[in-house]
Design an enzyme around this catalytic site. Structure first.
Site: not given
Ligand code: PAF
Length: 279
Positions: A28, A33-35, A147-148, A151, A182, A185
Site C-alpha cells: 500500500m 526497508e521491509g518492503h 509481520k502480517d 494475512q 517496521m 503506520r
C-alpha cells in the site's frame, strides 16, 4: 523502472513477457526497508519484479485510516528504483473498482479471530484485492512480509482453495534497531509512543525465552505478555494470542508450529507484531 496506472497498459506488457518469471510485491506504499527486502527476494527469484502500490479502500473499516494513510509516490518511486523494481503498478481506486463491486473473496474461519475480530471485513478486502492483483499481474511468485502473519495464512488458504497458479513467498519481519517492527503506520506515533513502542518486541522476546526454558502453558504466557505490555502507559491491548500456525487453531499447550501474535493501540496507531516458533 516504469510507472503504470492502467490495467490495459500492464496487460500489453505482460503479453510480451513470455518465458520470463514475474514476481509481484503487493504494497500500500509508503515503503520501508521491509518492503525493500521483499523486492530483493523477488529480484533473486524472478526476471521481472512488479511492485504494486494501492491503498485498498475495501480493507479499511469506516472509522479507520483510509483517507489519512501515508502516501508519497515520489519517495516510493525512488526507493523502488534503488531496489531494482522493473514496474510500479499504481492504479487509482476507480481503475481497480470502476463499478460497485458485487464479487468478493471471503476466506472463512481464520479471518474471524486475531486482527479479523477487531477489524470485521478487513480480510475480505485483503483477499479480494490480492486476488484481483494476481489476476491482473499474473505473476509466478507473490511476496508478503511475516509481520502480517494472519494475512499470509489467509492468502495461502485462498490460493490453495481456489487453485491460483502462484507461489506465495514470505520474508521475515524487518525491525528498527530497537526492535520495533517496521510499518508504514509507525509515522503516526508521537515521540513518547515511539519511545515506548519497542516494549512489544521486548515482550515477545521474553516469551520466546520463557518457551525455550520450558514454559508450555498458553494461558500463563499470554497473561504474562499482556501484564508486561500494560506497564507501558500508552499501550491499550487489542489482543495477545498464542495459536497454532498456519491453522490458527486455539491451543492450550505450546507444541508444534505456533504463532504468538499481538495488536496494541498506542494513541491513534494500531501496532501489530508476532513471533513464530516451532517447539
Ligand atoms: O499488506 C499490505 O500492505 C496489504 O494488506 C496488501 C497485501 C498490499 C493488500 O492491500
Amino acid at each position: 523502472m516504469k510507472l503504470l496506472s492502467k490495467i490495459t497498459e500492464w496487460r500489453q506488457i505482460r503479453s510480451e513477457l513470455t518465458g520470463q518469471r514475474i514476481g509481484i510485491v503487493p504494497t500500500m506504499g509508503y515503503l520501508h526497508e521491509g518492503h525493500v527486502s521483499l523486492v530483493h527476494q523477488a529480484k533473486k527469484e524472478n526476471d521481472i519484479v512488479v511492485l504494486s502500490i494501492f491503498v485498498n479502500p475495501l480493507q479499511f473499516g469506516v472509522n479507520e485510516d483510509f483517507s489519512t494513510y501515508p502516501r508519497d509516490i515520489e519517495r516510493d518511486s525512488q526507493l523502488a528504483i534503488d531496489a531494482g523494481v522493473d514496474y510500479i503498478f499504481t492504479p487509482e481506486v476507480e481503475e481497480m473498482y470502476p463499478t460497485p463491486i458485487r464479487t468478493n473473496v471471503k476466506v472463512n474461519e481464520i479471518t474471524e479471530m486475531l486482527c479479523g475480530a477487531s477489524r470485521p471485513g478487513h480480510f475480505d478486502g485483503v483477499a479480494t484485492v490480492v486476488m484481483k492483483l494476481l489476476q491482473i499481474i499474473q505473476p509466478h511468485n507473490a511476496y508478503f512480509g511475516m509481520k502480517d502473519a494472519q494475512q499470509v495464512a489467509v492468502i495461502e488458504q485462498m490460493v490453495h482453495d481456489l487453485n491460483v497458479p502462484v507461489y506465495i513467498r514470505t520474508c521475515p519481519i524487518l525491525r528498527e534497531s530497537d526492535g520495533l517492527a517496521m510499518s508504514s503506520r509507525n509515522v503516526y506515533l508521537s515521540a513518547d509512543e515511539r519511545e515506548e513502542a519497542p516494549i512489544l518486541y521486548k515482550t515477545l522476546q521474553w516469551a520466546v525465552e520463557a518457551i525455550s526454558q520450558g514454559e508450555r502453558d498458553v494461558e500463563q504466557i499470554v497473561k504474562e505478555v499482556a501484564k508486561r505490555i500494560e506497564l507501558s502507559p500508552s499501550s491499550q491491548i487489542d489482543y495477545v494470542e498464542l495459536r497454532q500456525y498456519p491453522s490458527l487453531d486455539i491451543i492450550q499447550r505450546v507444541e508444534g508450529k505456533i504463532l504468538l501474535a499481538l495488536a496494541v493501540r498506542m494513541g491513534r496507531t494500531r501496532l501489530i507484531d508476532n513471533v513464530i516458533l516451532t517447539v
